[in-house]
Design an enzyme around this catalytic site. Structure first.
Site, PDB file in Angstrom:
ATOM      1  N   GLU A 116       0.854  -1.190   0.000  1.00  0.00           N
ATOM      2  CA  GLU A 116       0.000   0.000   0.000  1.00  0.00           C
ATOM      3  C   GLU A 116       0.884   1.232   0.000  1.00  0.00           C
ATOM      4  O   GLU A 116       1.976   1.202   0.558  1.00  0.00           O
ATOM      5  CB  GLU A 116      -0.854   0.037   1.282  1.00  0.00           C
ATOM      6  CG  GLU A 116      -1.753  -1.157   1.453  1.00  0.00           C
ATOM      7  CD  GLU A 116      -2.300  -1.257   2.875  1.00  0.00           C
ATOM      8  OE1 GLU A 116      -2.084  -0.339   3.693  1.00  0.00           O
ATOM      9  OE2 GLU A 116      -2.938  -2.286   3.169  1.00  0.00           O
ATOM     10  N   LYS A 118       2.349   4.493   1.428  1.00  0.00           N
ATOM     11  CA  LYS A 118       2.413   5.023   2.788  1.00  0.00           C
ATOM     12  C   LYS A 118       1.967   6.475   2.722  1.00  0.00           C
ATOM     13  O   LYS A 118       2.677   7.344   2.227  1.00  0.00           O
ATOM     14  CB  LYS A 118       3.819   4.928   3.362  1.00  0.00           C
ATOM     15  CG  LYS A 118       3.874   5.352   4.820  1.00  0.00           C
ATOM     16  CD  LYS A 118       5.155   4.916   5.478  1.00  0.00           C
ATOM     17  CE  LYS A 118       5.119   5.118   6.982  1.00  0.00           C
ATOM     18  NZ  LYS A 118       4.930   6.513   7.384  1.00  0.00           N
ATOM     19  N   LYS A 315      10.937   3.144   2.479  1.00  0.00           N
ATOM     20  CA  LYS A 315      11.002   4.560   2.116  1.00  0.00           C
ATOM     21  C   LYS A 315      11.444   4.745   0.674  1.00  0.00           C
ATOM     22  O   LYS A 315      12.149   3.909   0.121  1.00  0.00           O
ATOM     23  CB  LYS A 315      11.995   5.263   3.033  1.00  0.00           C
ATOM     24  CG  LYS A 315      11.451   5.469   4.419  1.00  0.00           C
ATOM     25  CD  LYS A 315      11.804   6.842   4.894  1.00  0.00           C
ATOM     26  CE  LYS A 315      12.899   6.822   5.912  1.00  0.00           C
ATOM     27  NZ  LYS A 315      13.376   8.096   6.318  1.00  0.00           N
ATOM     28  N   CYS A 409      31.063  42.738   3.587  1.00  0.00           N
ATOM     29  CA  CYS A 409      29.809  42.186   4.096  1.00  0.00           C
ATOM     30  C   CYS A 409      28.618  42.871   3.417  1.00  0.00           C
ATOM     31  O   CYS A 409      28.539  44.102   3.413  1.00  0.00           O
ATOM     32  CB  CYS A 409      29.737  42.389   5.609  1.00  0.00           C
ATOM     33  SG  CYS A 409      28.112  41.995   6.291  1.00  0.00           S
ATOM     34  N   CYS A 412      26.759  45.056   6.412  1.00  0.00           N
ATOM     35  CA  CYS A 412      27.346  46.212   7.092  1.00  0.00           C
ATOM     36  C   CYS A 412      28.555  46.783   6.369  1.00  0.00           C
ATOM     37  O   CYS A 412      29.099  47.810   6.759  1.00  0.00           O
ATOM     38  CB  CYS A 412      27.719  45.847   8.531  1.00  0.00           C
ATOM     39  SG  CYS A 412      29.143  44.761   8.627  1.00  0.00           S
ATOM     40  N   CYS A 427      32.154  37.909   8.287  1.00  0.00           N
ATOM     41  CA  CYS A 427      32.077  39.336   8.537  1.00  0.00           C
ATOM     42  C   CYS A 427      32.595  39.516   9.958  1.00  0.00           C
ATOM     43  O   CYS A 427      32.034  38.960  10.898  1.00  0.00           O
ATOM     44  CB  CYS A 427      30.626  39.822   8.446  1.00  0.00           C
ATOM     45  SG  CYS A 427      30.368  41.419   9.248  1.00  0.00           S
TER      46      CYS A 427
END
Ligand code: IVH
Length: 669
Positions: A116, A118, A315, A409, A412, A427
């Protein structure tokens, strides 16, 4: 009309509507138009409102939601709902098959399997007494479930009355799901109404069923598929295949993809076939369930800690899809690490829309040679974060752009550094707004001090409003600060302040994690808590002494020292302490040691606790926890996807506990 005539008409309408419901929802083959159906329904509604005493218990008008409730009642069931062991790869089916054959040695009947899909939804049980639906329960912990009868009544594929059924009692088990099509429609409606979209069908289905207001459940397009029974009284059924046919006959839907297989090869063929069909099926499945068909053989095989020896879940491999990398954007994390993230052309993988995938670091991008504009294969395994498997280089047009790490960065503007021997660019500015935000998000998260309801969006809002600059500031927020924020109802303000207050009661380990010290996660935090017992002691211990703790190396020791030596951190910590007044201290759990002398091994993933936490729980009760299974092991706790320790335990016939069993044992369920 005389009252008798009304009684008759009500009975007739109830039967007719039920018949047409069944044709429409279960058989997908309606005989009358929607308008005709509505006319029958309206007539019944009208008669019932005139003569409420004549309404039948299985009246289809009862599918509309009943009054909201404040909580669900717990109900204990006679036959527990079992859970399934998982075979990770199809090859393991042969191990299962071998165990089944060994278990049935001497049995002369052939072994058949029912396969079946799942289903990926919410497991529920429906109880029918003399064919009338009397109770609907969630799976809960298997033994005890929550009474959600009023909600389940609103689901059209849940029969209110069984058809032509002689059984005096039937406990039907199955899954409530939302089809992919219904899910897409629901989200479209929400989109046009400007409402937030749902993430995936499974969570939406589960959330819809566990609503205190049945009207909400009634408004969601849910479906019930059955695949098992608890008790049945009054009819004899010999095997799973017969059971499925019986259930169909009395009015339930089963997945059309269920099949009876006579031999091993057929099972594997079904597995491959289902895996291929998976993407085109209208409901999400996460594997295939294989069950020994004969109930007599099932009984002979029995079960091991609430997982049957006669069934297994196979699975499917992670789902892969092709999409396009539209951009690669750099994100700045809590510790300043720059992470390249692929922004993808949205694609559904395993029932979830994927728009982003982390590329981990610059080396990974160059190693996999992923370029902006590339067609790529992405995959998602279970619930894990999606990843880019590889670029499809043959699809390159020459217009793709190579990604380079920015020199400064993106948030900043500080010059980016890459410390010797590290894979990460960083950074270096510890007050970079991105880092500040991430630190607060981390602090408030479940793994940290766990402030319920304070998620990333909210934190960004508080920062933007200038109400907080560090996590310590959270504890100085006033009712008015919050109430003035956009979209903040009075009630949410009160709840949030209560959650912030409550977070002060967390334990020392969680507080240490929450501080966000580099290289200090859950495991190291618990070692530190155990060895140093308080923030005070920890913050004044030298790197040398920190390094003497087993499991803490010189790099970690230095990170801890650096954290507490940093002026800004000291300031924030002092401010936090002022608000909390006392910091939690480590306490060895005193009390009875019911597990003294017992040896445990943990394998597989638990949902509620990390392995470390589970270990600690057991140790607190006096148990010894070791890492390998031997004859001296008393119990193996097996979570999801258990590994070889599980096999070893089977071989040595050591008692295996499911997560539920484990929680029971430690008194948490
Ligand atoms: S049978 C052996 N059949 O999987 C009895 N379960 O781990 C176990 N599930 O909680 C139930 N599809 O929610 C069975 N065709 C199927 C299933 C199925 C999905 C779920 C169910 C259960 C879990 C078992």
């Amino acid at each position: 009309m005389t009252k008798d005539a009304v009684r008759q008409r009500i009975a007739e309408l109830t039967r007719l509507i039920d018949y047409h419901n069944h044709r429409y929802y279960i058989l997908d083959d309606p005989e009358i138009t929607d308008a005709d159906y509505d006319r029958l329904f309206d007539e019944l509604t009208q008669l019932e409102s005139q003569y409420p005493d004549l309404q039948l218990p299985d009246s289809p008008t009862q599918r509309v939601g009943a009054a909201p409730t404040t909580e669900f009642l717990s109900v204990k069931r006679a036959v527990p709902m079992l859970s399934l062991n998982k075979a990770i790869i199809p090859d393991e089916f042969d191990d299962f098959d071998r165990r089944v054959r060994e278990g049935l040695a001497g049995d002369s009947d052939i072994i058949e399997y029912v396969t079946e899909p799942k289903l990926d939804g919410l497991a529920v049980e429906l109880v029918y007494e003399n064919s009338i639906l009397t109770l609907g329960l969630t799976r809960g912990d298997g033994v005890t479930g929550e009474d959600i009868t009023a909600n389940l009544r609103t689901v059209k594929t849940v029969p209110l009355k069984l058809r032509d059924c002689d059984a005096s009692l039937v406990e039907v088990r199955g899954e409530i799901i939302m089809t992919k099509g219904d899910f897409a429609r629901l989200n479209k409606e929400r989109e046009s109404a400007g409402e937030e979209l749902y993430a995936n069908p499974r969570n939406t289905a589960a959330g819809s069923v566990r609503q205190l207001d049945p009207n909400v459940t009634a408004s969601r397009p849910l479906k019930f598929y059955t695949y098992a029974c608890g008790r049945i009284a009054g009819v004899t059924i010999q095997n799973q295949w017969e059971l499925l046919r019986f259930l169909t006959r009395v009015g339930f839907a089963i997945t059309p993809e269920s099949k009876l297989c006579y031999q091993r090869d057929e099972v594997l063929l079904r597995y491959h076939h289902l895996n291929e069909q998976r993407a085109t099926l209208d409901y999400d499945i996460d594997g295939m369930v294989v069950k020994v068909n004969s109930f007599r053989q099932q009984q002979k095989l029995g079960e091991l800690s609430r997982s049957p020896r006669w069934a297994i879940a196979m699975k499917f491999p992670p789902q892969q899809e092709e999409t396009v990398v539209e951009d690669i954007v750099v994100q700045v994390g809590r510790t300043g690490v720059l992470t390249p993230v692929a922004h993808l052309k949205p694609v559904r993988v395993g029932g979830v829309e994927v728009k982003r995938a982390t590329l981990h670091n610059y080396d990974e991008v160059t190693r996999k040679d992923i370029r902006i504009g590339d067609h790529v294969i992405i995959q998602r395994a279970g619930d894990v974060i999606p990843e880019v498997v590889k670029p499809l280089t043959t699809k390159r047009t020459g217009a793709e752009r190579q990604f380079t790490m920015p020199g400064s960065c993106p948030i900043c503007g500080s010059v980016v550094v890459r410390p010797e021997g590290e894979a990460n660019h960083r950074c270096p500015n510890s007050v970079c707004p991105a880092q500040v935000a991430e630190r607060i998000i981390h602090f408030a998260s479940k793994g940290g001090v766990n402030i319920d309801g304070l998620g990333p969006k909210f934190i960004e809002q508080l920062l933007a409003a200038g109400l907080i600059h560090s996590f310590a500031d959270l504890y100085y927020l006033q009712h008015n600060d919050l109430a003035n924020l956009e979209r903040m109802a009075d009630k949410s303000t009160i709840n949030l302040l209560a959650a912030i207050e409550k977070s002060k009661r967390c334990d020392l380990e969680h507080l240490i994690v929450a501080l966000g010290i580099n290289n200090v996660g859950e495991h190291v935090a618990s070692l530190l808590a155990e060895h140093f017992g308080s923030i005070d002691t920890l913050s004044t211990t030298t790197a040398d002494v920190l390094g003497t703790v087993e499991g803490i190396g010189p790099i970690v020791a230095q990170s801890i020292r650096d954290f507490f030596d940093n002026d800004r951190n000291r300031e924030v910590l002092a401010r936090l302490q002022q608000a909390w007044q006392v910091f939690p201290e480590y306490s060895i759990v005193a009390g009875p040691k019911p597990l003294a002398g017992k040896t445990f091994v943990l394998t597989g993933g638990l949902q509620k606790y990390s392995r470390d936490q589970a270990k600690k729980k057991l140790q607190a009760l006096g148990a010894t926890v070791t890492s390998s299974v031997s004859k001296k092991t008393d119990f193996v706790v097996a979570g999801a996807d258990p590994g070889s320790k599980y096999e070893q335990a089977l071989k040595l016939k050591i008692a295996i506990l499911s997560e539920d069993d484990f929680l029971k044992l430690i008194g948490e369920s």
